[in-house]
Design a protein around this motif. Sequence first.
Motif, PDB file in Angstrom:
ATOM      1  N   ALA A 213      21.767 147.118  -8.120  1.00  0.00           N
ATOM      2  CA  ALA A 213      21.990 145.836  -7.446  1.00  0.00           C
ATOM      3  C   ALA A 213      21.298 145.816  -6.081  1.00  0.00           C
ATOM      4  CB  ALA A 213      23.487 145.586  -7.287  1.00  0.00           C
ATOM      5  N   GLU A 214      21.310 146.935  -5.401  1.00  0.00           N
ATOM      6  CA  GLU A 214      20.638 147.028  -4.103  1.00  0.00           C
ATOM      7  C   GLU A 214      19.131 146.886  -4.264  1.00  0.00           C
ATOM      8  OE1 GLU A 214      20.130 147.242  -0.082  1.00  0.00           O
ATOM      9  OE2 GLU A 214      21.998 147.001  -1.204  1.00  0.00           O
ATOM     10  N   VAL A 215      18.579 147.490  -5.314  1.00  0.00           N
ATOM     11  CA  VAL A 215      17.141 147.358  -5.581  1.00  0.00           C
ATOM     12  C   VAL A 215      16.799 145.904  -5.894  1.00  0.00           C
ATOM     13  CG1 VAL A 215      15.271 147.978  -7.173  1.00  0.00           C
ATOM     14  CG2 VAL A 215      16.829 149.745  -6.323  1.00  0.00           C
ATOM     15  N   MET A 216      17.651 145.224  -6.657  1.00  0.00           N
ATOM     16  CA  MET A 216      17.418 143.809  -6.966  1.00  0.00           C
ATOM     17  C   MET A 216      17.359 142.977  -5.686  1.00  0.00           C
ATOM     18  SD  MET A 216      17.033 143.024 -10.249  1.00  0.00           S
ATOM     19  CE  MET A 216      17.666 141.353 -10.532  1.00  0.00           C
ATOM     20  N   LYS A 217      18.255 143.267  -4.760  1.00  0.00           N
ATOM     21  CA  LYS A 217      18.251 142.540  -3.491  1.00  0.00           C
ATOM     22  C   LYS A 217      16.932 142.759  -2.741  1.00  0.00           C
ATOM     23  CE  LYS A 217      20.874 142.034   0.827  1.00  0.00           C
ATOM     24  NZ  LYS A 217      19.671 142.171   1.678  1.00  0.00           N
ATOM     25  N   LYS A 218      16.475 144.004  -2.732  1.00  0.00           N
ATOM     26  CA  LYS A 218      15.220 144.320  -2.048  1.00  0.00           C
ATOM     27  C   LYS A 218      14.035 143.646  -2.731  1.00  0.00           C
ATOM     28  CE  LYS A 218      16.741 148.784  -0.211  1.00  0.00           C
ATOM     29  NZ  LYS A 218      16.560 150.253  -0.255  1.00  0.00           N
ATOM     30  N   LEU A 219      14.098 143.553  -4.058  1.00  0.00           N
ATOM     31  CA  LEU A 219      13.021 142.886  -4.797  1.00  0.00           C
ATOM     32  C   LEU A 219      12.967 141.397  -4.454  1.00  0.00           C
ATOM     33  CD1 LEU A 219      13.341 144.583  -8.304  1.00  0.00           C
ATOM     34  CD2 LEU A 219      11.341 144.686  -6.799  1.00  0.00           C
ATOM     35  N   ARG A 220      14.126 140.770  -4.379  1.00  0.00           N
ATOM     36  CA  ARG A 220      14.168 139.353  -3.998  1.00  0.00           C
ATOM     37  C   ARG A 220      13.549 139.143  -2.614  1.00  0.00           C
ATOM     38  NH1 ARG A 220      17.695 135.721  -6.658  1.00  0.00           N
ATOM     39  NH2 ARG A 220      19.002 136.660  -8.288  1.00  0.00           N
ATOM     40  N   ASP A 221      13.911 140.020  -1.698  1.00  0.00           N
ATOM     41  CA  ASP A 221      13.376 139.907  -0.340  1.00  0.00           C
ATOM     42  C   ASP A 221      11.869 140.149  -0.328  1.00  0.00           C
ATOM     43  OD1 ASP A 221      15.937 139.448   0.544  1.00  0.00           O
ATOM     44  OD2 ASP A 221      16.297 141.514   1.176  1.00  0.00           O
ATOM     45  N   ARG A 222      11.432 141.075  -1.166  1.00  0.00           N
ATOM     46  CA  ARG A 222      10.000 141.442  -1.198  1.00  0.00           C
ATOM     47  C   ARG A 222       9.154 140.378  -1.881  1.00  0.00           C
ATOM     48  NH1 ARG A 222       5.400 142.114  -1.906  1.00  0.00           N
ATOM     49  NH2 ARG A 222       4.172 144.026  -2.162  1.00  0.00           N
ATOM     50  N   LEU A 223       9.679 139.773  -2.956  1.00  0.00           N
ATOM     51  CA  LEU A 223       8.881 138.862  -3.773  1.00  0.00           C
ATOM     52  C   LEU A 223       9.132 137.390  -3.482  1.00  0.00           C
ATOM     53  CD1 LEU A 223       9.322 140.641  -7.229  1.00  0.00           C
ATOM     54  CD2 LEU A 223       7.296 140.706  -5.777  1.00  0.00           C
ATOM     55  N   GLY A 224      10.266 137.034  -2.907  1.00  0.00           N
ATOM     56  CA  GLY A 224      10.703 135.639  -2.727  1.00  0.00           C
ATOM     57  C   GLY A 224       9.623 134.678  -2.269  1.00  0.00           C
ATOM     58  N   PRO A 225       9.944 133.373  -2.333  1.00  0.00           N
ATOM     59  CA  PRO A 225      11.224 132.789  -2.784  1.00  0.00           C
ATOM     60  C   PRO A 225      11.371 132.816  -4.307  1.00  0.00           C
ATOM     61  CG  PRO A 225       9.692 131.049  -2.227  1.00  0.00           C
ATOM     62  CD  PRO A 225       8.997 132.333  -1.871  1.00  0.00           C
ATOM     63  N   THR A 226      12.612 132.977  -4.745  1.00  0.00           N
ATOM     64  CA  THR A 226      12.895 133.085  -6.173  1.00  0.00           C
ATOM     65  C   THR A 226      13.898 132.030  -6.588  1.00  0.00           C
ATOM     66  OG1 THR A 226      14.754 134.611  -5.884  1.00  0.00           O
ATOM     67  CG2 THR A 226      12.552 135.586  -6.013  1.00  0.00           C
ATOM     68  N   SER A 227      14.025 131.858  -7.899  1.00  0.00           N
ATOM     69  CA  SER A 227      15.084 131.005  -8.447  1.00  0.00           C
ATOM     70  C   SER A 227      15.898 131.820  -9.445  1.00  0.00           C
ATOM     71  CB  SER A 227      14.493 129.769  -9.129  1.00  0.00           C
ATOM     72  OG  SER A 227      13.628 130.138 -10.188  1.00  0.00           O
ATOM     73  N   THR A 228      17.175 131.512  -9.539  1.00  0.00           N
ATOM     74  CA  THR A 228      18.091 132.280 -10.381  1.00  0.00           C
ATOM     75  C   THR A 228      17.841 132.000 -11.854  1.00  0.00           C
ATOM     76  OG1 THR A 228      19.774 132.262  -8.655  1.00  0.00           O
ATOM     77  CG2 THR A 228      20.520 132.734 -10.892  1.00  0.00           C
ATOM     78  N   ALA A 229      17.972 133.068 -12.676  1.00  0.00           N
ATOM     79  CA  ALA A 229      17.874 132.944 -14.129  1.00  0.00           C
ATOM     80  C   ALA A 229      19.163 133.497 -14.740  1.00  0.00           C
ATOM     81  CB  ALA A 229      16.667 133.707 -14.655  1.00  0.00           C
ATOM     82  N   ALA A 230      19.571 132.943 -15.860  1.00  0.00           N
ATOM     83  CA  ALA A 230      20.831 133.336 -16.502  1.00  0.00           C
ATOM     84  C   ALA A 230      20.578 134.430 -17.532  1.00  0.00           C
ATOM     85  CB  ALA A 230      21.493 132.124 -17.161  1.00  0.00           C
ATOM     86  N   ILE A 231      20.434 135.665 -17.049  1.00  0.00           N
ATOM     87  CA  ILE A 231      20.204 136.805 -17.937  1.00  0.00           C
ATOM     88  C   ILE A 231      21.054 137.977 -17.459  1.00  0.00           C
ATOM     89  CG2 ILE A 231      18.520 138.419 -18.902  1.00  0.00           C
ATOM     90  CD1 ILE A 231      16.337 136.428 -18.271  1.00  0.00           C
ATOM     91  N   ALA A 232      21.793 138.595 -18.375  1.00  0.00           N
ATOM     92  CA  ALA A 232      22.569 139.804 -18.114  1.00  0.00           C
ATOM     93  C   ALA A 232      23.440 139.650 -16.863  1.00  0.00           C
ATOM     94  CB  ALA A 232      21.644 141.010 -18.036  1.00  0.00           C
ATOM     95  N   ASP A 233      23.475 140.698 -16.008  1.00  0.00           N
ATOM     96  CA  ASP A 233      24.341 140.672 -14.830  1.00  0.00           C
ATOM     97  C   ASP A 233      23.788 139.802 -13.712  1.00  0.00           C
ATOM     98  OD1 ASP A 233      26.230 142.450 -15.962  1.00  0.00           O
ATOM     99  OD2 ASP A 233      24.947 144.148 -15.450  1.00  0.00           O
TER     100      ASP A 233
END
Length: 279
Positions: A213-233
């Motif tokens: 989950a921490e890596v996901m947060k860092k990825l969002r910050d690194r790649l953003g802006p993003t939009s949410t997708a309804a997959i898994a967690d």
Amino acid sequence: MKFFFCFWICFVGAITAGAQNYLDCHFAPGWEQSGLKRQYTPDNLFDYRDGAAEGYLAFSFTGMQGIDCKSGTTMLSIDVSDMTDAESAYGMFATNRDPQQPIVKIGMGAQLLPQSLLFAKGKYFVEIVETDGSTDSNQTAALQTLAAKIEPLLEGRNTPPETLSWFPTENQISARLVPESVLGLKILKRGYVATYNHGQAFIVIEQSPESAAEVMKKLRDRLGPTSTAAIADEAFQLKAPYLDGICIFRKGRTIAGYTNLPDSQSATTQALILAARIP
């Protein structure tokens, strides 16, 4: 004390001999050893592999033992590398094989060509290669014979890493372990990448759901802006330079997704399929 010392020397010698009994030119009739057996460690591998040594070290290389075999004017080198774990050994094999050629069933996987045979079993990566400079000979029979004798002497698993089976196989060109910076992102330290006719998929397994989950947060910050997708967690999608359409999701401690598709929605569609295949 003298008895103990002699016992220890004999014990160590027996282990060394057992570790090297897969290096024998006589495994193939008509072949003889040429020169001495060789041994390399991470400290001196550059003396043998020169510029290629970095590739071995990236896959957790700890040592190599090798031998040269001769039949007439034909020379074959046999090198067996210890890559610490089966995942790294298979990763080394997948990186060095020709993706345009089929994988044959020796150990976890092998590639047989007229002048070379590569395979991985357990933590070992094996290379048997013609080295006499001939460009048109066919050593398939000798290569197969040597591999058939060597493979049973190597301990460890003889099936590919389970993670590879999670990738969809339709239109897949190749799948390999990337030892560091998956997708060129240092945040994704180590994982698998599968290349398709269109796009690529990746799978990275973190230590825990929390670290993922921490890596996901860092990825969002690194790649953003993003939009949410309804997959898994949790998941997000976007379109970014160099990676084009992207969708990345987390399922427990696994981070995975698709990139290099025309748009983020295409990546999300494929990511849904991948997510369903991950336990």
